[in-house]
Design a protein around this motif. Structure first.
Motif, PDB file in Angstrom:
ATOM      1  N   GLN A  93       0.834  -1.206   0.000  1.00 53.43           N
ATOM      2  CA  GLN A  93       0.000   0.000   0.000  1.00 53.43           C
ATOM      3  C   GLN A  93       0.870   1.257   0.000  1.00 53.43           C
ATOM      4  OE1 GLN A  93      -2.362  -0.973   3.566  1.00 53.43           O
ATOM      5  NE2 GLN A  93      -4.135  -1.142   2.218  1.00 53.43           N
ATOM      6  N   TYR A  94       0.290   2.338  -0.543  1.00 55.54           N
ATOM      7  CA  TYR A  94       0.992   3.613  -0.682  1.00 55.54           C
ATOM      8  C   TYR A  94       0.147   4.729  -0.072  1.00 55.54           C
ATOM      9  CZ  TYR A  94       2.966   0.833  -4.528  1.00 55.54           C
ATOM     10  OH  TYR A  94       3.511  -0.169  -5.291  1.00 55.54           O
ATOM     11  N   LYS A  95       0.831   5.728   0.474  1.00 53.74           N
ATOM     12  CA  LYS A  95       0.146   6.906   1.005  1.00 53.74           C
ATOM     13  C   LYS A  95       1.031   8.122   0.779  1.00 53.74           C
ATOM     14  CE  LYS A  95      -1.665   8.985   5.260  1.00 53.74           C
ATOM     15  NZ  LYS A  95      -1.765   8.821   6.734  1.00 53.74           N
ATOM     16  N   SER A  97       1.363  12.030   1.411  1.00 62.22           N
ATOM     17  CA  SER A  97       0.780  12.953   2.382  1.00 62.22           C
ATOM     18  C   SER A  97       1.662  14.178   2.568  1.00 62.22           C
ATOM     19  CB  SER A  97       0.586  12.233   3.721  1.00 62.22           C
ATOM     20  OG  SER A  97       0.184  13.121   4.738  1.00 62.22           O
ATOM     21  N   SER A 101       3.752  11.083   9.504  1.00 65.21           N
ATOM     22  CA  SER A 101       2.818  10.322  10.339  1.00 65.21           C
ATOM     23  C   SER A 101       3.456   9.757  11.601  1.00 65.21           C
ATOM     24  CB  SER A 101       2.201   9.178   9.520  1.00 65.21           C
ATOM     25  OG  SER A 101       3.196   8.226   9.175  1.00 65.21           O
ATOM     26  N   GLU A 144       4.666   7.250   1.810  1.00 63.26           N
ATOM     27  CA  GLU A 144       4.859   6.120   2.714  1.00 63.26           C
ATOM     28  C   GLU A 144       4.410   4.840   2.020  1.00 63.26           C
ATOM     29  OE1 GLU A 144       4.080   8.588   6.880  1.00 63.26           O
ATOM     30  OE2 GLU A 144       2.550   7.212   6.122  1.00 63.26           O
ATOM     31  N   GLN A 145       5.193   3.777   2.188  1.00 59.35           N
ATOM     32  CA  GLN A 145       4.827   2.469   1.662  1.00 59.35           C
ATOM     33  C   GLN A 145       4.655   1.501   2.831  1.00 59.35           C
ATOM     34  OE1 GLN A 145       6.940   1.173  -1.996  1.00 59.35           O
ATOM     35  NE2 GLN A 145       8.130   3.066  -1.798  1.00 59.35           N
ATOM     36  N   TYR A 146       3.584   0.705   2.742  1.00 60.03           N
ATOM     37  CA  TYR A 146       3.237  -0.207   3.835  1.00 60.03           C
ATOM     38  C   TYR A 146       3.178  -1.646   3.313  1.00 60.03           C
ATOM     39  CZ  TYR A 146       1.859   3.884   6.569  1.00 60.03           C
ATOM     40  OH  TYR A 146       1.856   5.075   7.251  1.00 60.03           O
ATOM     41  N   TYR A 187       4.997   4.651  -8.584  1.00 61.77           N
ATOM     42  CA  TYR A 187       3.812   5.267  -7.991  1.00 61.77           C
ATOM     43  C   TYR A 187       3.826   6.782  -8.197  1.00 61.77           C
ATOM     44  CZ  TYR A 187       0.179   6.465  -4.639  1.00 61.77           C
ATOM     45  OH  TYR A 187      -0.964   6.965  -4.046  1.00 61.77           O
ATOM     46  N   CYS A 191       1.133   9.519  -9.803  1.00 60.24           N
ATOM     47  CA  CYS A 191       0.691  10.747  -9.137  1.00 60.24           C
ATOM     48  C   CYS A 191       0.976  11.973 -10.003  1.00 60.24           C
ATOM     49  CB  CYS A 191       1.386  10.904  -7.787  1.00 60.24           C
ATOM     50  SG  CYS A 191       0.979   9.627  -6.577  1.00 60.24           S
TER      51      CYS A 191
END
Length: 233
Positions: A93-95, A97, A101, A144-146, A187, A191
């Protein structure tokens, strides 16, 4: 562009090529900086380090070529598409921001200790990370990558009106097989396209430096060579 004043650093051992000396041209402090000026200087081979803008100006070497990619023209290779699919199947997953965080330093320190213990960035220092994360005159984002609900990678990303600029990526050594640095670029290209920006800047490419070889795989791309942008791929 209004008249600007620049300085020149003293020669020092190059961080990337053992046989070369490096010098940097930098914008002198106490001059007004904003995203518009940064955008103009990005187009002239400059990069950001903390609050400062610089470009290589080495005595006997012109190996550093700024790389940028137009997301509308970019074509993912077979291996890049396979990497995206592998990460997606694993629940990656990617975020992206505007906000930090959590405390990134433990992840940063782990990365430097594992990947760059032989570089000028070792030992890792919190001040070094803070200088990349924060800039008073520019909007900075954090990708951020999760993996398995755990933060495993962070990319620092600058924004101007027509571009994103990838400043630095660090990740946990345990997820190296997923190539988080490559996933970050892929990614960010999405964007960049979604935000209708013209370019994603990747920093400097040095063909003789193995650690930078990955940038050459993103095609087509442009490189700033001897004062002009040249197309490759």
């Amino acid at each position: 562009m209004h008249e600007l004043r620049f300085g020149l650093t003293a020669p020092a051992q190059c961080s990337y090529l053992a046989t070369q000396q490096e010098q940097l041209v930098f914008l002198l402090p106490e001059q007004p900086l904003d995203a518009q000026l940064y955008q103009q200087l990005l187009q002239l081979n400059f990069r950001r380090s903390g609050e400062q803008l610089y470009t290589p100006h080495c005595p006997a070497c012109r190996a550093c070529h700024s790389v940028r990619i137009n997301p509308a023209a970019f074509k993912a290779s077979r291996s890049q598409r396979r990497l995206l699919k592998t990460a997606a199947r694993a629940g990656w997953q990617y975020k992206l921001s505007d906000n930090i965080s959590t405390d990134y330093f433990p992840l940063f320190a782990s990365y430097i200790n594992h990947k760059h213990a032989d570089s000028s960035m070792f030992p890792p220092a919190r001040q070094q990370l803070d200088a990349m994360l924060n800039c008073s005159w520019l909007k900075v984002h954090y990708l951020e990558q999760y993996y398995q609900q755990k933060l495993v990678a962070v990319s620092i990303v600058d924004e101007t009106a027509d571009a994103y600029s990838a400043v630095y990526t660090f990740f946990h050594p345990d997820v190296s097989a997923f190539s988080p640095g490559l996933l970050a670029i892929l990614y960010l290209l999405q964007c960049t396209a979604q935000q209708q920006k013209d370019w994603l800047y990747l920093g400097y490419q040095i063909d003789e430096c193995r650690k930078m070889a990955y940038k050459a795989a993103f095609l087509p791309q442009q490189r700033f060579i001897q004062g002009q942008w040249h197309s490759f791929g």
